[in-house]
Design a protein around this motif. Structure first.
Motif, PDB file in Angstrom:
ATOM      1  N   ARG A  42      36.300  28.483  36.909  1.00 29.30           N
ATOM      2  CA  ARG A  42      36.959  27.972  35.699  1.00 29.30           C
ATOM      3  C   ARG A  42      36.616  28.868  34.510  1.00 29.30           C
ATOM      4  O   ARG A  42      37.497  29.196  33.697  1.00 29.30           O
ATOM      5  CB  ARG A  42      36.528  26.534  35.437  1.00 29.30           C
ATOM      6  CG  ARG A  42      37.203  25.937  34.204  1.00 29.30           C
ATOM      7  CD  ARG A  42      36.806  24.494  33.988  1.00 29.30           C
ATOM      8  NE  ARG A  42      37.291  23.631  35.066  1.00 29.30           N
ATOM      9  CZ  ARG A  42      37.116  22.314  35.102  1.00 29.30           C
ATOM     10  NH1 ARG A  42      36.448  21.721  34.115  1.00 29.30           N
ATOM     11  NH2 ARG A  42      37.580  21.615  36.092  1.00 29.30           N
ATOM     12  N   TYR A  43      35.363  29.275  34.424  1.00 33.15           N
ATOM     13  CA  TYR A  43      34.942  30.180  33.341  1.00 33.15           C
ATOM     14  C   TYR A  43      35.711  31.497  33.427  1.00 33.15           C
ATOM     15  O   TYR A  43      36.224  32.000  32.416  1.00 33.15           O
ATOM     16  CB  TYR A  43      33.437  30.420  33.447  1.00 33.15           C
ATOM     17  CG  TYR A  43      32.937  31.591  32.636  1.00 33.15           C
ATOM     18  CD1 TYR A  43      32.683  31.470  31.265  1.00 33.15           C
ATOM     19  CD2 TYR A  43      32.715  32.833  33.240  1.00 33.15           C
ATOM     20  CE1 TYR A  43      32.232  32.557  30.521  1.00 33.15           C
ATOM     21  CE2 TYR A  43      32.263  33.919  32.502  1.00 33.15           C
ATOM     22  CZ  TYR A  43      32.021  33.775  31.148  1.00 33.15           C
ATOM     23  OH  TYR A  43      31.582  34.843  30.406  1.00 33.15           O
ATOM     24  N   GLU A  44      35.815  32.072  34.634  1.00 29.24           N
ATOM     25  CA  GLU A  44      36.504  33.358  34.809  1.00 29.24           C
ATOM     26  C   GLU A  44      37.988  33.240  34.474  1.00 29.24           C
ATOM     27  O   GLU A  44      38.573  34.146  33.859  1.00 29.24           O
ATOM     28  CB  GLU A  44      36.323  33.851  36.247  1.00 29.24           C
ATOM     29  CG  GLU A  44      34.904  34.263  36.586  1.00 29.24           C
ATOM     30  CD  GLU A  44      34.773  34.746  38.025  1.00 29.24           C
ATOM     31  OE1 GLU A  44      35.816  35.041  38.655  1.00 29.24           O
ATOM     32  OE2 GLU A  44      33.641  34.838  38.518  1.00 29.24           O
ATOM     33  N   ILE A  45      38.614  32.132  34.873  1.00 26.47           N
ATOM     34  CA  ILE A  45      40.041  31.948  34.606  1.00 26.47           C
ATOM     35  C   ILE A  45      40.300  31.786  33.115  1.00 26.47           C
ATOM     36  O   ILE A  45      41.217  32.391  32.551  1.00 26.47           O
ATOM     37  CB  ILE A  45      40.580  30.741  35.403  1.00 26.47           C
ATOM     38  CG1 ILE A  45      40.554  31.061  36.904  1.00 26.47           C
ATOM     39  CG2 ILE A  45      42.000  30.389  34.970  1.00 26.47           C
ATOM     40  CD1 ILE A  45      40.821  29.866  37.794  1.00 26.47           C
ATOM     41  N   GLU A  46      39.491  30.979  32.453  1.00 23.33           N
ATOM     42  CA  GLU A  46      39.659  30.802  31.008  1.00 23.33           C
ATOM     43  C   GLU A  46      39.440  32.118  30.276  1.00 23.33           C
ATOM     44  O   GLU A  46      40.155  32.436  29.320  1.00 23.33           O
ATOM     45  CB  GLU A  46      38.688  29.727  30.505  1.00 23.33           C
ATOM     46  CG  GLU A  46      39.050  28.314  30.974  1.00 23.33           C
ATOM     47  CD  GLU A  46      38.044  27.283  30.548  1.00 23.33           C
ATOM     48  OE1 GLU A  46      36.992  27.673  29.975  1.00 23.33           O
ATOM     49  OE2 GLU A  46      38.283  26.077  30.774  1.00 23.33           O
ATOM     50  N   ALA A  47      38.481  32.915  30.747  1.00 23.21           N
ATOM     51  CA  ALA A  47      38.226  34.221  30.131  1.00 23.21           C
ATOM     52  C   ALA A  47      39.423  35.152  30.329  1.00 23.21           C
ATOM     53  O   ALA A  47      39.804  35.896  29.413  1.00 23.21           O
ATOM     54  CB  ALA A  47      36.963  34.838  30.725  1.00 23.21           C
TER      55      ALA A  47
END
Length: 448
Positions: A105-110
């Motif tokens: 989720r962190y990577e996608i939002e980034a």
């Protein structure tokens, strides 16, 4: 170089415009496998999704995390366990799934927050919102196998997802669900995406996968003589699924196809299987006529079907005005009755709105598409596209390699759909003998 670019870009952009208009305000559910993210494709996929959203499409993004969870398990010395194609999620696997989901989720939002100059994300503002939109229930015990913390979708909070989409945000869903008591369940990304698409009544369900699609002969090896089938009518996909063994892993033909069929049977008009390995696969599938992967389409039998003798009068009534103004060559009722099995029809509420006939020349491995007609009442609604696709499918099923048309007024329509002009001398000998040189029809050919 700029002149060459202009001459290629302008016609291309004009050809894309109808699809931009068509898909504006539609809802797409996009499922991205964890393998796509592990392969380093997240940035390019995020850029493409941002462009698609900028053109007015409402997007729900569901990510998988199969390889990421397996990697975490292996790091802890814990072997992944599967049964019936579903992960058995014990307490260790559940912890690994939660860690993987948080990281992804962190990577996608980034990825959706990038805005560097001279990149497709420059100037883009993509809000990505997630939440507890999925209520789950346990898989339970199946054939003596306890799936523990693995779950199934019980309910989708459709209103909350729609409200989020109405805010011009992209909805991000992890393959997790929670019970009313707050218990977490590891879900299958494909099932989450399919359930959400059905409940939202989405216009498209798209899977970005490790497979290129469904081959025309799925039980035979891939090759130049066994290409990807770009379009499968729902009935054909169901029949194929019944012939295939139960899928055990994502590379099995039935793995994604079963979810596409389920979606189309429950109100999603079109579902797609695309290869994440091809750069720009989303754009090629959505904004290019022939696409790149496999599309399963829900064509109601009462709308698109093969003709019967009872349809002769309706066909005569449909094509008569076009014969009178010279658009079509005149055909007698007797000729239509004789060739009725060659015709494909589009019917709305018992009225024939479109037709096309297929005349094969097996020796030359080609066929003529003739009597192509769409009622003025339904022109511009895609009926011509549906007829062309069905005729192409019928020709492929007969082992033919090309399709040709003779036309005097609709050359551009066919050229935009992959046909190329050729000299009349190209025609099969039997058809060349009947060619009307006074009419000077343009001959156009499309390779299948």
């Amino acid at each position: 170089m700029s002149t060459v670019f202009n001459f290629t870009f302008v016609p291309w952009f004009r050809s894309v415009a109808p699809y931009i208009h068509k898909f504006r305000n539609q809802t797409f559910v996009v499922g991205i496998t964890g393998e796509a993210i592990a392969a380093g494709k997240l940035t390019s996929i995020a850029q493409d999704l941002a462009m698609i959203q900028a053109m007015g499409v409402r997007i729900v993004l569901v990510h998988g995390f199969r390889p990421q969870v397996n990697e975490q398990l292996q790091a802890k010395g814990h072997a992944p366990q599967y049964s019936h194609g579903i992960r058995i999620t014990d307490s260790v696997a559940l912890d690994c799934a939660q860690e993987a989901a948080g990281q992804l989720r962190y990577e996608i939002e980034a990825a959706f927050s990038q805005g560097l100059p001279n990149t497709p994300m420059a100037g883009a503002t993509v809000r990505v919102l997630s939440g507890n939109f999925i209520t789950a229930r346990p898989v339970g015990i199946v054939d003596g196998v306890d799936f523990k913390h693995s779950g199934l979708v019980r309910k989708v909070d459709v209103n909350a997802i729609r409200q989020t989409l109405d805010m011009d945000a992209m909805v991000l869903l992890s393959p997790f669900g929670f019970s009313p008591t707050g218990e977490a369940f590891n879900l299958n990304m494909e099932e989450v995406a399919t359930s959400v698409a059905i409940e939202l009544k989405a216009d498209k369900l798209i899977f970005m996968t490790e497979v290129p699609g469904v081959y025309q002969n799925p039980l035979e090896p891939a090759g130049d003589d066994n290409p990807i089938d770009t379009e499968l009518p729902l009935a054909t996909a169901q029949a194929l699924l019944a012939q295939l063994p139960a899928p055990q892993q994502p590379t099995d033909t039935a793995f994604y196809l079963q979810h596409c069929v389920k979606a189309c049977k429950n109100g999603v008009e079109r579902s797609h299987i695309l290869p994440f390995a091809v750069d720009g696969a989303l754009l090629l599938e959505i904004y290019v006529h022939d696409g790149i992967g496999t599309m399963v389409i829900d064509e109601k039998l009462e709308e698109l079907r093969e003709a019967t003798p009872d349809d002769v009068a309706g066909i005569v009534q449909l094509i008569e005005p076009f014969e009178n103004d010279g658009t079509l060559v005149k055909r007698s009722r007797t000729e239509i009755e004789r060739d009725i099995t060659n015709y494909t029809l589009i019917e709305h509420d018992g009225v024939i709105f479109g037709c096309a006939a297929l005349y094969p020349y097996p020796k030359e491995k080609t066929a003529e598409m003739a009597a192509v007609t769409v009622s003025p009442k339904s022109q511009g609604t895609g009926d011509g596209e549906k007829l062309l696709k069905r005729i192409e499918q019928r020709a492929r099923n007969q082992g033919l390699e090309s399709l040709f048309v003779l036309t005097t007024r609709t050359m551009h329509w066919f050229i935009k759909r992959g046909f190329q002009p050729v000299d009349p001398s190209w025609l099969p000998e039997a058809r060349k003998a009947k060619y009307n040189w006074d009419r000077k029809s343009q001959v156009l050919v499309k390779k299948l």
